[in-house]
Design an enzyme around this catalytic site. Structure first.
Site, short mmCIF file in Angstrom:
data_model
loop_
_atom_site.label_atom_id
_atom_site.label_comp_id
_atom_site.label_asym_id
_atom_site.label_seq_id
_atom_site.Cartn_x
_atom_site.Cartn_y
_atom_site.Cartn_z
N SER A 1 42.45 80.56 -53.51
CA SER A 1 43.53 80.10 -52.64
C SER A 1 44.43 81.30 -52.36
O SER A 1 44.27 82.37 -52.97
CB SER A 1 44.34 79.01 -53.33
OG SER A 1 44.98 79.56 -54.47
N ASP B 1 40.38 79.50 -49.72
CA ASP B 1 40.73 78.07 -49.69
C ASP B 1 42.11 77.91 -49.03
O ASP B 1 43.06 78.60 -49.42
CB ASP B 1 40.76 77.58 -51.15
CG ASP B 1 40.78 76.07 -51.27
OD1 ASP B 1 40.34 75.38 -50.34
OD2 ASP B 1 41.22 75.58 -52.34
N HIS B 2 42.22 77.03 -48.06
CA HIS B 2 43.49 76.72 -47.40
C HIS B 2 44.23 77.95 -46.86
O HIS B 2 45.42 78.15 -47.16
CB HIS B 2 44.43 75.95 -48.35
CG HIS B 2 43.93 74.58 -48.68
ND1 HIS B 2 43.90 73.55 -47.78
CD2 HIS B 2 43.40 74.09 -49.82
CE1 HIS B 2 43.38 72.48 -48.35
NE2 HIS B 2 43.05 72.77 -49.58
N THR C 1 36.44 71.57 -56.18
CA THR C 1 36.88 71.19 -57.52
C THR C 1 37.72 72.31 -58.11
O THR C 1 37.25 73.45 -58.22
CB THR C 1 35.64 70.95 -58.44
OG1 THR C 1 34.82 69.95 -57.87
CG2 THR C 1 36.07 70.53 -59.82
N ASP C 2 38.94 71.98 -58.46
CA ASP C 2 39.84 72.93 -59.10
C ASP C 2 40.44 72.29 -60.35
O ASP C 2 40.36 72.83 -61.46
CB ASP C 2 40.96 73.31 -58.10
CG ASP C 2 41.88 74.38 -58.64
OD1 ASP C 2 41.62 74.92 -59.72
OD2 ASP C 2 42.89 74.68 -57.97
N GLU D 1 40.15 72.03 -40.81
CA GLU D 1 40.48 70.68 -41.29
C GLU D 1 41.18 69.88 -40.21
O GLU D 1 42.03 70.41 -39.50
CB GLU D 1 41.39 70.76 -42.53
CG GLU D 1 41.84 69.40 -43.05
CD GLU D 1 42.55 69.45 -44.41
OE1 GLU D 1 42.25 70.37 -45.21
OE2 GLU D 1 43.40 68.58 -44.67
N SER E 1 37.90 66.30 -57.71
CA SER E 1 37.78 66.36 -59.18
C SER E 1 37.64 64.98 -59.79
O SER E 1 38.23 64.00 -59.32
CB SER E 1 39.01 67.06 -59.79
OG SER E 1 38.81 68.47 -59.81
N HIS F 1 44.54 66.09 -53.58
CA HIS F 1 44.50 67.18 -54.54
C HIS F 1 45.22 66.81 -55.84
O HIS F 1 46.12 65.97 -55.82
CB HIS F 1 45.17 68.43 -53.95
CG HIS F 1 44.43 69.02 -52.79
ND1 HIS F 1 44.83 68.82 -51.49
CD2 HIS F 1 43.32 69.78 -52.72
CE1 HIS F 1 44.00 69.47 -50.68
NE2 HIS F 1 43.07 70.06 -51.39
P1 13P Z 1 40.99 68.90 -56.97
O1 13P Z 1 42.47 69.00 -57.20
O2 13P Z 1 40.53 67.47 -56.94
O3 13P Z 1 40.21 69.69 -57.94
O4 13P Z 1 40.68 69.49 -55.52
C1 13P Z 1 40.74 70.86 -55.31
C2 13P Z 1 40.64 71.22 -53.87
O5 13P Z 1 40.35 70.40 -53.02
C3 13P Z 1 40.89 72.63 -53.50
O6 13P Z 1 40.87 72.83 -52.13
#
Ligand code: 13P
Length: 306
Positions: free
Chosen positions: A50, A81-82, A253-254, A133, A212, A179
């Site tokens: 990120s 990411d994002h 998944t983070d 997105e 997650s 998230h």
């Molecule tokens: P989680 O918080 O469910 O792991 O999602 C992470 C995510 O979508 C990062 O972009």
């Protein structure tokens, strides 16, 4: 093999009806856990940074991931990411990322299209894939908190229009997930009919953020070791499998890795209060994260696909 674009990995996944994980990293141990899990299960994988991760680890972290990806025996993509702006995406492309996400989902549709198209043109000229997105997820996203009631689920006709107008390679959709560790305020759900309707109009890979599982066994261990995480809930693995069968190809998944990391560091320090060797504190956390990633890969269906 080794360092690969997102589109190479994800177009094979969508065509083959399996999902591939995008796991966030911010240090050496998380990156090793992801790469070791991918090699142990023979899975393709996306390693995501990120903007916060990029600020934390800087170019040395990027170079570490790139080096491990190049040496790997499975396809690995380095993904932003994002990404919040054209400039941030360009910075990532210059650093060697093979996939970037431009996230203008908080803007109106016209602005989202213009900003996404701008990134697509620059990224494609450099051979880099682009995630965009449309719709808006709830939960904590970097420094932004979106209340559940402000989340906007993705509309199928809007998704089709958006992908045609922007030329993006894969699409993050808002389908009920959020998230963080408190999904759906105790009632997480996935709108499977919506995924199916979007997939009927968008043939490119679809992306599920906020996926997650937030395993209760890990949350209980975390709290027993001195953590305090209340009201935690995640996405059931059966829901993930169903979503994949309907067109989801990239699964983010983070939180699950963060939970595994924090739990085992707490347990390790409590078990050996005299210990101060970083390798003995972080090594067991790395092993637990690897186990979490391997299990996710089996659920997504990408194990054995590399
Ligand atoms: P989680 O918080 O469910 O792991 O999602 C992470 C995510 O979508 C990062 O972009």
């Amino acid at each position: 093999m080794s360092l690969t674009t997102g589109m190479e990995i994800l177009s094979a996944a969508r065509a083959g009806g399996y999902g591939v994980g995008a796991f966030n990293t911010s240090n050496l141990e998380i990156t090793q856990a992801i790469v070791r899990a991918a090699e142990a299960t023979r899975s393709p994988v996306l390693i995501a940074l990120s903007e916060g991760g990029l600020e934390y680890g800087g170019k040395p972290l990027v170079d570490l991931v790139l080096g491990m990806a190049r040496d790997a025996t499975v396809p690995i993509c380095l993904h932003l990411d994002h990404g919040s702006s054209f400039e941030r995406c360009l910075q990532a492309i210059r650093l060697g990322f093979t996939s970037v996400m431009i996230d203008k989902s908080h803007a109106d549709e016209a602005t989202n299209v213009i900003e996404t198209k701008r990134v697509v043109d620059a990224a494609h000229a450099a051979g880099v894939s682009v995630e965009a997105e449309i719709g808006r997820l709830g939960g904590v996203e970097e420094h932004v908190v979106v209340a559940e009631e402000d989340a906007i689920l993705t509309k199928p006709d809007e998704a089709e229009r958006f992908m045609e107008a922007t030329g993006a390679d894969y699409l993050a959709v808002a389908i009920g997930t959020s998230h963080g560790a408190n999904k759906g305020v105790g009632r997480p759900f996935i709108d499977h009919a919506r995924i199916e309707a979007i997939a009927a109009r968008v043939s490119k890979p679809l992306v599920m953020h906020g996926a997650s599982g937030v395993p209760s066994a890990l949350v209980e261990r975390l709290n027993a070791a001195g953590g305090s995480l209340a009201g935690a809930s995640g996405i059931h693995e059966d829901d993930v499998r169903r979503a994949v069968s309907r067109g989801i190809a990239k699964i983010n998944t983070d939180t699950d890795l963060r939970l595994a990391f924090a739990t085992v560091v707490r347990e390790t320090l409590a078990r050996g209060p005299g210990g101060f060797d970083p390798r003995k504190i972080l090594g067991p956390a790395r092993d637990e994260m690897q186990a979490v990633v391997e299990e996710r890969m089996r659920v997504f269906g990408c194990a054995g696909k590399a």
